[in-house]
Design a protein around this motif. Structure first.
Motif, short mmCIF file in Angstrom:
data_model
loop_
_atom_site.label_atom_id
_atom_site.label_comp_id
_atom_site.label_asym_id
_atom_site.label_seq_id
_atom_site.Cartn_x
_atom_site.Cartn_y
_atom_site.Cartn_z
N ARG A 39 0.83 -1.22 0.00
CA ARG A 39 0.00 0.00 0.00
C ARG A 39 0.85 1.26 0.00
NH1 ARG A 39 -3.51 -3.19 3.26
NH2 ARG A 39 -2.35 -2.65 5.14
N HIS A 40 2.09 1.16 0.47
CA HIS A 40 2.94 2.35 0.58
C HIS A 40 4.10 2.34 -0.42
CE1 HIS A 40 0.79 2.39 4.47
NE2 HIS A 40 0.90 3.69 4.35
N PRO A 62 8.94 4.64 3.45
CA PRO A 62 9.38 3.39 4.07
C PRO A 62 8.39 2.94 5.13
CG PRO A 62 11.14 5.04 4.07
CD PRO A 62 9.87 5.75 3.70
N ILE A 63 8.34 1.62 5.35
CA ILE A 63 7.47 1.03 6.36
C ILE A 63 8.33 0.23 7.34
CG2 ILE A 63 5.66 -0.69 6.77
CD1 ILE A 63 4.61 1.88 5.61
N GLN A 64 8.11 0.47 8.62
CA GLN A 64 8.82 -0.31 9.64
C GLN A 64 8.17 -1.69 9.74
OE1 GLN A 64 8.72 0.55 14.04
NE2 GLN A 64 10.88 1.04 13.65
N VAL A 65 8.98 -2.72 9.78
CA VAL A 65 8.47 -4.09 9.80
C VAL A 65 9.04 -4.84 11.01
CG1 VAL A 65 8.24 -4.14 7.29
CG2 VAL A 65 10.34 -4.99 8.35
N ASP A 66 8.45 -5.98 11.31
CA ASP A 66 8.94 -6.82 12.40
C ASP A 66 10.37 -7.26 12.12
OD1 ASP A 66 6.43 -6.56 13.46
OD2 ASP A 66 5.75 -8.56 12.86
N THR A 113 10.65 1.36 -4.01
CA THR A 113 10.73 2.69 -4.62
C THR A 113 9.81 2.89 -5.81
OG1 THR A 113 12.55 2.07 -6.10
CG2 THR A 113 13.15 2.88 -3.90
N GLU A 114 9.45 1.81 -6.53
CA GLU A 114 8.69 1.96 -7.77
C GLU A 114 7.23 1.54 -7.57
OE1 GLU A 114 9.84 3.23 -10.71
OE2 GLU A 114 11.59 3.73 -9.50
N PRO A 115 6.28 2.42 -7.86
CA PRO A 115 4.87 2.03 -7.78
C PRO A 115 4.60 0.77 -8.59
CG PRO A 115 5.06 4.40 -8.09
CD PRO A 115 6.45 3.84 -8.25
N GLY A 116 3.89 -0.17 -8.00
CA GLY A 116 3.62 -1.44 -8.66
C GLY A 116 4.52 -2.57 -8.20
N MET A 117 5.58 -2.24 -7.44
CA MET A 117 6.45 -3.29 -6.91
C MET A 117 5.69 -4.13 -5.88
SD MET A 117 10.24 -1.59 -6.36
CE MET A 117 10.94 -3.16 -5.80
#
Length: 306
Positions: free
Chosen positions: A54-55, A60-64, A134-138
């Protein structure tokens, strides 16, 4: 030995342990797998990978910690020569092999997906434990590695609990600990699927102890599209399922995660190169080729029984 079986991750899970309190150990292991399944899912809308999706291209998203470590390992090996690429999600989603809506994409769709599956565009921040696509659609797909990662963690848990003998079977990804339950030489016999027969009917077995046995093949997850049968192992350079001389590749190693890495990374190579490359890593390989010949590391030839 006490055992438990249950459905998770799209397959049948089997654990066996020899322990003073087997029920508690087995139940904790079951809950661990269900937690892994939820948090690492590429399909659930509320998983961490879904949040990453979604992001994409936004932040960036923090993950476990465990997910970060697996993505880190996956990116490292995705940048090495071979057929492993954890950024392959857009291609997997296009083909949908093994799903009811499987279809053959057109060339324009495949070319667009190829543009998006660059592992170098997975940006990792170790200090903040964040992942940025970094790239939309990844779209990250950890399906080629997750079971091996989970198996190693379950094995570590069993060891911490003092379990002396155990079998971990995550739908064909197998880890054995300690003495086998019946053989005279206390090894475990791990069957190798016969590609021509239904699941559960082996072509032979490996006698192993304290090892991981991971097998990947092109004979189970398939789809018939436009009169041709396609399998699920996609070449990240062409965007189409690999056309290998290998139909089954088994890796025997100390780490189940490394077994997963090698079965994916080496599947598109020739049998001899796959075996030789596995040997260089300290693992052992057994290949069944299109002619149903078996090519194997020297050590495995000595422990393979028909």
């Amino acid at each position: 030995m006490k055992e438990i079986t249950f459905q998770a991750m799209g397959t049948l899970i089997l654990f066996k342990v020899s322990d003073e309190t087997p029920d508690a150990v087995l139940e904790t292991a079951r809950r661990m797998v269900l937690d892994f399944e939820h948090r690492f899912s590429a399909n659930a809308d509320d998983s961490i990978l879904a949040d990453l999706k979604r992001h994409v291209g936004i932040r960036p998203i923090q993950v476990d910690t465990d997910i970060f470590q697996l993505i880190k390992v996956g990116k490292h090996y995705s940048l090495q020569p071979g057929f492993l690429n954890i950024a392959i999600g857009p291609l997997v989603h296009l083909w949908r092999i093994d799903f009811d809506d499987a279809r053959k994409p057109n060339d324009a769709e495949i070319q667009e997906a190829l543009r998006l599956i660059k592992p170098e565009n997975i940006i990792l921040d170790e200090e903040n434990r964040t992942v940025f696509l970094t790239e939309p659609g990844m779209y990250i797909d950890l399906g080629s590695l997750a079971k091996g990662f989970f198996a190693d963690i379950i094995k570590q848990y069993f060891q911490q609990q003092g379990v002396q003998s155990a079998l971990i079977n995550l739908g064909g990804n197998i880890v054995v600990m300690g003495d086998g339950p019946s053989t005279a030489d206390v090894s475990w016999e791990v069957g190798i699927q016969n590609p021509d027969l239904e699941r559960g009917l082996p072509i032979g077995a490996l006698k192993v102890r304290n090892k991981s046995v991971v097998t990947s093949g092109i004979y189970e997850r398939t789809a018939n599209l436009d009169g041709k049968t396609y399998h699920h192992i996609i070449d990240p350079t062409s965007g189409y399922p690999i056309d290998p001389d290998i139909i089954s590749l088994t890796i025997v190693s100390d780490s189940s995660l490394m077994g997963e890495v090698l079965t994916t990374q080496l599947f598109g190579f020739s049998p001899k190169i796959a075996v030789a490359t596995a040997n260089k890593t300290g693992a052992q390989a057994l290949v069944i080729n299109k002619e149903k010949n078996i090519i194997a590391s020297k050590l495995l030839k000595n422990i393979f029984i028909c």
